[in-house]
Write an enzyme that holds these catalytic residues in place. Sequence first.
Site, PDB file in Angstrom:
ATOM      1  N   GLU A   1     -26.129   1.387  90.147  1.00 45.41           N
ATOM      2  CA  GLU A   1     -26.309   1.436  91.597  1.00 45.41           C
ATOM      3  C   GLU A   1     -27.700   1.020  92.095  1.00 45.41           C
ATOM      4  O   GLU A   1     -27.804   0.379  93.140  1.00 45.41           O
ATOM      5  CB  GLU A   1     -25.997   2.849  92.112  1.00 45.41           C
ATOM      6  CG  GLU A   1     -24.550   3.257  91.930  1.00 45.41           C
ATOM      7  CD  GLU A   1     -24.363   4.755  92.092  1.00 45.41           C
ATOM      8  OE1 GLU A   1     -24.749   5.502  91.166  1.00 45.41           O
ATOM      9  OE2 GLU A   1     -23.872   5.177  93.140  1.00 45.41           O
TER      10      GLU A   1
ATOM     11  N   ARG B   1     -26.522  13.403  98.592  1.00 47.73           N
ATOM     12  CA  ARG B   1     -27.366  12.401  97.929  1.00 47.73           C
ATOM     13  C   ARG B   1     -28.244  11.679  98.955  1.00 47.73           C
ATOM     14  O   ARG B   1     -29.398  11.375  98.701  1.00 47.73           O
ATOM     15  CB  ARG B   1     -26.527  11.406  97.115  1.00 47.73           C
ATOM     16  CG  ARG B   1     -27.363  10.379  96.370  1.00 47.73           C
ATOM     17  CD  ARG B   1     -26.542   9.558  95.374  1.00 47.73           C
ATOM     18  NE  ARG B   1     -26.323  10.264  94.130  1.00 47.73           N
ATOM     19  CZ  ARG B   1     -27.140  10.220  93.074  1.00 47.73           C
ATOM     20  NH1 ARG B   1     -28.234   9.473  93.107  1.00 47.73           N
ATOM     21  NH2 ARG B   1     -26.869  10.896  91.984  1.00 47.73           N
TER      22      ARG B   1
HETATM   23  N1  MTE Z   1     -20.274  -3.499  88.326  1.00 43.24           N
HETATM   24  C1  MTE Z   1     -19.090  -4.142  88.353  1.00 43.24           C
HETATM   25  N2  MTE Z   1     -19.007  -5.364  87.802  1.00 43.24           N
HETATM   26  N3  MTE Z   1     -17.988  -3.602  88.951  1.00 43.24           N
HETATM   27  C2  MTE Z   1     -18.038  -2.364  89.553  1.00 43.24           C
HETATM   28  O1  MTE Z   1     -17.034  -1.889  90.070  1.00 43.24           O
HETATM   29  N4  MTE Z   1     -19.447  -0.402  90.122  1.00 43.24           N
HETATM   30  C3  MTE Z   1     -20.812   0.079  90.365  1.00 43.24           C
HETATM   31  C4  MTE Z   1     -21.718  -0.254  89.185  1.00 43.24           C
HETATM   32  N5  MTE Z   1     -21.574  -1.631  88.817  1.00 43.24           N
HETATM   33  C5  MTE Z   1     -19.285  -1.661  89.537  1.00 43.24           C
HETATM   34  C6  MTE Z   1     -20.386  -2.276  88.877  1.00 43.24           C
HETATM   35  C7  MTE Z   1     -20.890   1.515  90.610  1.00 43.24           C
HETATM   36  S1  MTE Z   1     -20.568   2.094  92.152  1.00 43.24           S
HETATM   37  C8  MTE Z   1     -21.254   2.396  89.629  1.00 43.24           C
HETATM   38  S2  MTE Z   1     -21.442   4.053  89.951  1.00 43.24           S
HETATM   39  C9  MTE Z   1     -21.507   1.956  88.248  1.00 43.24           C
HETATM   40  O2  MTE Z   1     -21.316   0.553  88.084  1.00 43.24           O
HETATM   41  C10 MTE Z   1     -20.568   2.718  87.322  1.00 43.24           C
HETATM   42  O3  MTE Z   1     -20.663   2.314  86.001  1.00 43.24           O
HETATM   43  P1  MTE Z   1     -21.842   2.772  85.018  1.00 43.24           P
HETATM   44  O4  MTE Z   1     -22.082   4.220  85.257  1.00 43.24           O
HETATM   45  O5  MTE Z   1     -21.287   2.495  83.684  1.00 43.24           O
HETATM   46  O6  MTE Z   1     -23.028   1.935  85.359  1.00 43.24           O
HETATM   47  C1  QUE Z   2     -23.302  11.212  92.789  1.00 40.39           C
HETATM   48  C2  QUE Z   2     -22.001  10.909  92.614  1.00 40.39           C
HETATM   49  C3  QUE Z   2     -21.015  11.910  92.751  1.00 40.39           C
HETATM   50  C4  QUE Z   2     -21.388  13.204  93.091  1.00 40.39           C
HETATM   51  C5  QUE Z   2     -22.718  13.483  93.277  1.00 40.39           C
HETATM   52  C6  QUE Z   2     -23.668  12.486  93.120  1.00 40.39           C
HETATM   53  C7  QUE Z   2     -19.634  11.656  92.554  1.00 40.39           C
HETATM   54  C8  QUE Z   2     -18.718  12.722  92.685  1.00 40.39           C
HETATM   55  C9  QUE Z   2     -19.167  14.000  93.026  1.00 40.39           C
HETATM   56  C10 QUE Z   2     -18.318  15.154  93.129  1.00 40.39           C
HETATM   57  C11 QUE Z   2     -18.808  16.320  93.693  1.00 40.39           C
HETATM   58  C12 QUE Z   2     -18.051  17.472  93.750  1.00 40.39           C
HETATM   59  C13 QUE Z   2     -16.787  17.504  93.226  1.00 40.39           C
HETATM   60  C14 QUE Z   2     -16.274  16.350  92.653  1.00 40.39           C
HETATM   61  C15 QUE Z   2     -17.035  15.188  92.610  1.00 40.39           C
HETATM   62  O1  QUE Z   2     -20.479  14.194  93.230  1.00 40.39           O
HETATM   63  O2  QUE Z   2     -19.271  10.512  92.259  1.00 40.39           O
HETATM   64  O3  QUE Z   2     -15.041  16.372  92.141  1.00 40.39           O
HETATM   65  O4  QUE Z   2     -16.030  18.631  93.258  1.00 40.39           O
HETATM   66  O5  QUE Z   2     -17.417  12.461  92.466  1.00 40.39           O
HETATM   67  O6  QUE Z   2     -24.975  12.762  93.262  1.00 40.39           O
HETATM   68  O7  QUE Z   2     -21.642   9.652  92.295  1.00 40.39           O
HETATM   69 MO1  MOS Z   3     -20.375   4.594  92.005  1.00 36.13          MO
HETATM   70  S1  MOS Z   3     -20.452   4.742  94.068  1.00 36.13           S
HETATM   71  O1  MOS Z   3     -21.019   6.237  91.834  1.00 36.13           O
HETATM   72  O2  MOS Z   3     -18.713   4.748  91.776  1.00 36.13           O
END
Ligand code: MTE
Ligand code: QUE
Ligand code: MOS
Length: 798
Positions: free
Chosen positions: A743, A305
Site C-alpha cells: 500500500e 487508520r
Molecule cells: N498488487 C496487485 N497487483 N493487485 C492487487 O490487488 N492489492 C494491494 C497491494 N498490491 C494489490 C496489489 C493491496 S490493497 C494490498 S493490502 C496488498 O497488495 C496485499 O498484498 P500483500 O500484503 O501481500 O502486499
Molecule cells: C488495516 C487493515 C484492516 C484493519 C485494520 C487496519 C483490515 C481489516 C480489519 C478488520 C478489523 C476488525 C474486524 C475485521 C477486520 O482491520 O483489512 O474482521 O473485526 O479487515 O489497520 O487493512
Molecule cells: Mo489492502 S486495502 O489492505 O486490501
Amino acid sequence: MKIPHDSAHTHVSGTSEYIDDRAAHFDEVFIGVVFSTEPHAKILSIDSSKLEKHPDFITLFTYKDLSHNKWGSIFQDQPLIAEEIVQFVGEPVVLIASRDRFSVEALKKLVTIKYQPLKPILSIDDAIKANSYIGDERTIQSGDCEAALQKCDHLISGSVVIRGADHFYLESQAAVAYPLEDNQIEIHSSSQHSVEVQHIVAHALGLDSKDVVCIVKRIGGAFGGKESQAAPFAAFASLVAHKLKRPARLILTKDDDMIMTGKRNPFQNEYVAGFNRDGKIVALKVKLRSDGGAYADLSTAIMERAMLHCDNAYFIPNMLIQGRVCKTHFHPHTAFRGFGGPQAVATIEKIIEQIAKHLDKDPLEIRKTNVYQGNNNVTHYGQPVENNVLPELFDKLETDSDYWNRRKIIKAHNSNRKWNEPLLGLSLTAVKFGISFTTRFLNQGNALVLIHRDGTVQVSTGATEMGQGVNTRIAQLVSEALGISILNTRVMPTRTDKNANTSPTAASAGTDLNGSAAVIATNKIKFRLAQVARNLFVTDPALYASKTGGLGTQAEVEVTELPHQTNPNKEVDTFGIEFKNGKVTDSKTKKSISFESLINEAYLNRVSLSDYGFYRVADLGFNKLTGKGQAFLYFTNGTAVNEVSVSPINGEVKILRTDILMDLGRPINKGLDLGQVTGGFIQGAGWVTTENLYYDSKGKLLSHSPSTYKIPNIQDTPREFNVNLLENLGNDKNVRGTKAVGEPPLLLSIGVWTAVNDAISHLPEYEKKYPSIQLPATAEVCLRAIQPDLFKTVGANK
Ligand code: MTE
Ligand code: QUE
Ligand code: MOS
C-alpha cells in the site's frame, strides 16, 4: 538473481486460471443478481410472472431462502439479500438461476420490483444534518491542542473534500460453487479473505465451517475491493448450488460490479493548524468525516487508520483528531489500498502547503522542519518512530531530484508564462505507513510446508495471490531456508481445509504474516533434516537406508524437535551443516549430499518431512479505547518529488516527472517490489487526477465503465519516472529484514495533487490564498480554479 513472478509465464501465455476459466459442468447454472434501482425504499412487490415463461429460467431466490441473512466483517449489519427495505442502488434483491449465461441479462429485465421511495441521504453534509452515523465518534489526542492553538504565532484553518475511487480490478467479483456429498460446499471465490468467505457461506446456509471449503487460486486484482465484498457473491453461488444440487457460477459484468460494490471512502475533513514563524507546527486539530455508505463494512477500521495517519511523516506535539463515519445511501464503501491512510495524508500534506503559502516559504522547508527527527519521534498515539530514515529520505531525494534548481526554473516559467502556456507545479511529499492490522487479533498467520520425496516443496498459507507476488516471495523465503532452487517450490492455492482462521491478505502484511509462518514451519523441518544429515555423514554410505532396500538392517536416526519458535529471524542450529545450492554440506568435513537424496534418506528413516508453522506479531499494544499504544510493528517510508503541468485552457494535468525514493528494508524480490511501487503510485495518480465517480440524483453510479471512468493508461504515467530504493538492512523486526510494500507507494501519488495545487497557486489571484481544490483534481476541477468565469453559466460542480 532476478526471480520472476511465479505466474509470469502462465500470465503471458494466457494459461493462468481465474474463476471464470474453470470448465463448466454440464449441469451448471449461471446466476443473475437483480439489484435495487432505488437508494432507499420499501419493497412493495416482486413480480416474476414474465420471467417464469422464459425457457432458460430455472428458479429464483430471495432472502427467505437463506438460513441467516446478516453479514459484515466488523458489525453484522448488512443483509446478503435485501428484505423489506433497500438502502442503496445496487443492493441485491433477487437471484435468478439460469440455464444459460448469455440469457441472464434478459432474464434480469423480466423481474418487476415495485418500490415505495423513502428519503435518501446522499452526501456527508446531509448525513451530518440527519445525525446519520455508523459507530460513535472517536478521538485520538496528544498534548493539549486547544491550549497550544491559543499560544502559537499563526493559525490556518480550512477543509478538504476527498472523493472515492473504484478499485477497477480487471476480474470482476466472481464465484463458482460445487455442491459436494453430504451437504458440503466447495466454493471458489475471488476473495482476499478465504476464511471469511468460508464462515459467511456456512452461516448463510446454516452449515458448519467443517462443511465448507473456500478455495482461492488467484485473484485478478483486488486492491481491497475483495477483502469483505467478495463474500456475498460467494454466498449467492453457494446458496444456489446448495439448493439446486448443481454447480453454480456468478460472474458480475463490469458495469454491475461498479454499480453494486463500494469504493474508497470519500472524506470531508476540517482542520485548524497552529504554527510558529519558523514554520514549526505546534498544534493540529482535525475532524475527519467519511462516507461509509449504507452499511458498516470496514469503514470504522478505515477511519481508525485515517486517524492514525493524520501526522504522516511529521512530528506535531499537540494533536486532536476526531473521526466519525457517516451513514449514507450509497454502496457500502470499503477497503482500498491505503485503508484510510491516503485520505488522512492528503489532508496533512495540503495543510503543510497552505502553511508554506501563509509564511511565503517553500513547502519543502516546512516539511523538513517538521519531519520526525531526533527527539521529536513519538506519534500522537504514543508510539516511538524507531530506526527513523525519514530525514535521510528527504535529504537524499532533495539532492538527487535537483529540487531547488527545478523550483527556480518552474518559478521563472510560471511568472513569464504566456496566458495559454501550462502552469507548472512541484511538490515533494512523504509517506510513513504503519505496518500491522490495527485490530490486534488479525496479526497472525499459519503455514503448511510439505516436502515430497523427490525433494520438491509445496507451501500453503492463508495468503491470497492477487498479482502482488506474495506467492513468489513466500516460495523464495522457503527455498532460501532450504537452500534449494525456487523452481522446486510451489505455493499452492489458498484453501480453508489447509489453513484455518487466517486473516485477510491485506494491510500490506501478506508476506510478513504468511512468509514468517512459512519460515517457522520450514525451520522445524530443517532442524530434523540437519540431524539426519549429521548422522549420514558419520555412516558408511553402503549402510544408508536407500542402499539396504528396506531390509531393516540399518539403524534409524532418532530426531529431536526444534524448540517452539516465534521469531522467523532466529537462526536454526544445524550443527554446522549448510543447506545451499541444492546441497547439504558439513562445513567442517566438507562431506556433502544432495538435498533430494537427503530427503529420500529422511523419509526412509521415518522422519517427518512436513510441518506447520504459526506466527503472531510480538509486542503490539494499541488500545482502541484510549487511542494509545504500539499500533504498528514498524513503518514503511518513502518520499517523492512530482512535477506536473496544468493546462489553463482545458485544465488537463500531466505528470512530467516523478522521482521516488523508498525504504523497503532488505527486499526479498526487488523486481516485484518495484512493480508494487510503480503500480501503486500510478493507481493513486488516477485517484488524485482523472478518476471521477459521477452519481445521479438517486445515488446511482453513472460512471460505471471504462468509457466514463478514466483510470490511468500508459500515457498518463510520468514522462520521466525514477524509482530508487534506499539500502536499509536494519529492519530486524520483520522476516528477513524486509518491509511491506503493497500500500505505501500509493500515498506518494498525493504529491501529484499537491503539485497541481502548487501550479495553480502561482496564478496572481492565488497570491494570498491557497487554492482549495477537491481531490481528485480532475480537468474540470482545475479549470474551475483557473478560469472560474468560464463556469458562471454552467452551474456548480457536483
Ligand atoms: N498488487 C496487485 N497487483 N493487485 C492487487 O490487488 N492489492 C494491494 C497491494 N498490491 C494489490 C496489489 C493491496 S490493497 C494490498 S493490502 C496488498 O497488495 C496485499 O498484498 P500483500 O500484503 O501481500 O502486499
Ligand atoms: C488495516 C487493515 C484492516 C484493519 C485494520 C487496519 C483490515 C481489516 C480489519 C478488520 C478489523 C476488525 C474486524 C475485521 C477486520 O482491520 O483489512 O474482521 O473485526 O479487515 O489497520 O487493512
Ligand atoms: Mo489492502 S486495502 O489492505 O486490501
